[in-house]
Design a protein around this motif. Sequence first.
Motif, PDB file in Angstrom:
ATOM      1  N   VAL A   1     -35.873  29.553  -0.069  1.00 42.02           N
ATOM      2  CA  VAL A   1     -36.836  30.506   0.475  1.00 42.02           C
ATOM      3  C   VAL A   1     -38.142  29.758   0.728  1.00 42.02           C
ATOM      4  O   VAL A   1     -38.707  29.153  -0.178  1.00 42.02           O
ATOM      5  CB  VAL A   1     -37.054  31.684  -0.490  1.00 42.02           C
ATOM      6  N   ILE A   2     -38.600  29.807   1.985  1.00 42.97           N
ATOM      7  CA  ILE A   2     -39.791  29.048   2.376  1.00 42.97           C
ATOM      8  C   ILE A   2     -40.814  29.996   2.996  1.00 42.97           C
ATOM      9  O   ILE A   2     -40.503  30.698   3.956  1.00 42.97           O
ATOM     10  CB  ILE A   2     -39.412  27.936   3.377  1.00 42.97           C
ATOM     11  N   PRO A   3     -42.039  30.025   2.445  1.00 45.60           N
ATOM     12  CA  PRO A   3     -43.095  30.822   3.066  1.00 45.60           C
ATOM     13  C   PRO A   3     -43.506  30.195   4.401  1.00 45.60           C
ATOM     14  O   PRO A   3     -43.478  28.973   4.558  1.00 45.60           O
ATOM     15  CB  PRO A   3     -44.244  30.776   2.059  1.00 45.60           C
ATOM     16  N   VAL A   4     -43.893  31.049   5.362  1.00 47.67           N
ATOM     17  CA  VAL A   4     -44.233  30.575   6.698  1.00 47.67           C
ATOM     18  C   VAL A   4     -45.641  31.048   7.064  1.00 47.67           C
ATOM     19  O   VAL A   4     -45.956  32.232   6.958  1.00 47.67           O
ATOM     20  CB  VAL A   4     -43.213  31.080   7.747  1.00 47.67           C
ATOM     21  N   ILE A   5     -46.453  30.101   7.512  1.00 46.26           N
ATOM     22  CA  ILE A   5     -47.839  30.357   7.910  1.00 46.26           C
ATOM     23  C   ILE A   5     -47.955  30.208   9.418  1.00 46.26           C
ATOM     24  O   ILE A   5     -47.434  29.245   9.985  1.00 46.26           O
ATOM     25  CB  ILE A   5     -48.769  29.336   7.224  1.00 46.26           C
ATOM     26  N   HIS A   6     -48.640  31.153  10.049  1.00 44.32           N
ATOM     27  CA  HIS A   6     -48.925  31.038  11.483  1.00 44.32           C
ATOM     28  C   HIS A   6     -50.232  30.255  11.598  1.00 44.32           C
ATOM     29  O   HIS A   6     -51.295  30.756  11.233  1.00 44.32           O
ATOM     30  CB  HIS A   6     -49.053  32.419  12.118  1.00 44.32           C
ATOM     31  N   LEU A   7     -50.161  29.001  12.058  1.00 45.13           N
ATOM     32  CA  LEU A   7     -51.351  28.151  12.089  1.00 45.13           C
ATOM     33  C   LEU A   7     -52.456  28.714  12.967  1.00 45.13           C
ATOM     34  O   LEU A   7     -53.628  28.578  12.628  1.00 45.13           O
ATOM     35  CB  LEU A   7     -50.998  26.734  12.572  1.00 45.13           C
TER      36      LEU A   7
ATOM     37  N   ASP B   1     -52.967  37.770   6.108  1.00 44.74           N
ATOM     38  CA  ASP B   1     -52.475  37.976   7.478  1.00 44.74           C
ATOM     39  C   ASP B   1     -51.800  36.754   8.072  1.00 44.74           C
ATOM     40  O   ASP B   1     -50.871  36.884   8.855  1.00 44.74           O
ATOM     41  CB  ASP B   1     -53.623  38.394   8.407  1.00 44.74           C
ATOM     42  N   PHE B   2     -52.302  35.566   7.746  1.00 40.49           N
ATOM     43  CA  PHE B   2     -51.740  34.365   8.376  1.00 40.49           C
ATOM     44  C   PHE B   2     -50.389  33.956   7.778  1.00 40.49           C
ATOM     45  O   PHE B   2     -49.693  33.132   8.350  1.00 40.49           O
ATOM     46  CB  PHE B   2     -52.730  33.195   8.326  1.00 40.49           C
ATOM     47  N   ILE B   3     -50.010  34.550   6.640  1.00 42.06           N
ATOM     48  CA  ILE B   3     -48.673  34.294   6.089  1.00 42.06           C
ATOM     49  C   ILE B   3     -47.735  35.302   6.742  1.00 42.06           C
ATOM     50  O   ILE B   3     -47.809  36.498   6.503  1.00 42.06           O
ATOM     51  CB  ILE B   3     -48.649  34.403   4.551  1.00 42.06           C
ATOM     52  N   LYS B   4     -46.880  34.808   7.620  1.00 37.78           N
ATOM     53  CA  LYS B   4     -46.044  35.686   8.429  1.00 37.78           C
ATOM     54  C   LYS B   4     -44.815  36.184   7.696  1.00 37.78           C
ATOM     55  O   LYS B   4     -44.162  37.112   8.138  1.00 37.78           O
ATOM     56  CB  LYS B   4     -45.624  34.979   9.732  1.00 37.78           C
ATOM     57  N   GLY B   5     -44.464  35.542   6.591  1.00 35.95           N
ATOM     58  CA  GLY B   5     -43.306  35.971   5.829  1.00 35.95           C
ATOM     59  C   GLY B   5     -42.608  34.783   5.215  1.00 35.95           C
ATOM     60  O   GLY B   5     -43.204  33.712   5.046  1.00 35.95           O
ATOM     61  N   VAL B   6     -41.336  34.994   4.872  1.00 32.04           N
ATOM     62  CA  VAL B   6     -40.523  33.920   4.300  1.00 32.04           C
ATOM     63  C   VAL B   6     -39.227  33.816   5.103  1.00 32.04           C
ATOM     64  O   VAL B   6     -38.769  34.796   5.689  1.00 32.04           O
ATOM     65  CB  VAL B   6     -40.211  34.149   2.799  1.00 32.04           C
ATOM     66  N   ILE B   7     -38.679  32.608   5.123  1.00 28.96           N
ATOM     67  CA  ILE B   7     -37.374  32.393   5.746  1.00 28.96           C
ATOM     68  C   ILE B   7     -36.445  31.799   4.703  1.00 28.96           C
ATOM     69  O   ILE B   7     -36.891  31.213   3.718  1.00 28.96           O
ATOM     70  CB  ILE B   7     -37.454  31.454   6.981  1.00 28.96           C
ATOM     71  N   ASN B   8     -35.148  31.985   4.925  1.00 29.17           N
ATOM     72  CA  ASN B   8     -34.132  31.385   4.076  1.00 29.17           C
ATOM     73  C   ASN B   8     -33.575  30.196   4.855  1.00 29.17           C
ATOM     74  O   ASN B   8     -32.865  30.371   5.830  1.00 29.17           O
ATOM     75  CB  ASN B   8     -33.045  32.405   3.761  1.00 29.17           C
ATOM     76  N   LEU B   9     -33.949  29.001   4.434  1.00 27.88           N
ATOM     77  CA  LEU B   9     -33.532  27.794   5.133  1.00 27.88           C
ATOM     78  C   LEU B   9     -32.554  27.028   4.249  1.00 27.88           C
ATOM     79  O   LEU B   9     -32.949  26.436   3.251  1.00 27.88           O
ATOM     80  CB  LEU B   9     -34.753  26.937   5.471  1.00 27.88           C
TER      81      LEU B   9
END
Length: 153
Positions: free
Chosen positions: A53-59, A41-49
Amino acid sequence: MGEEKKVIVFTLGSEEYGVEVEKVRTIERMQPMTRVPKAPDFIKGVINLRGVVIPVIHLRARFGLEENESTDATRIIIVSAGDFEVGLIVDSANDVIDVDTDNINTPPEIVGGIKAKYLDGIARVGDNRLLVLLNLEQVLNKSEISQLERLED
């Protein structure tokens, strides 16, 4: 006097946290994310920076805190964790400061509901400011790191 450590200061709610500048790659505004099926759940998705491709975590979610809506101040801090990069969603990222290593204490068992294993220490800054320093290796444990590495492939 101990060594000076440069730290990026960010907030989650009313608490201030810090992460060492050398672990921070960039700080980005919020942007659309692609959800990842079966991710925690805390992994909100990935972004293309810039083509990566970078995974994103909601702290907030990672620490078991109540999630909130993004605002203009919400940021994604891109950090190096091991051999890969990951984004951390924070309420705001507002400062870079020098912290004297002599002013860093071992964290108590729980700080603001966050377990000590996620923390490197508590830094005293000035007369009445406390800064919670994150232990990035613990924020992402080994099994979660391997999950994230599979996302990047």
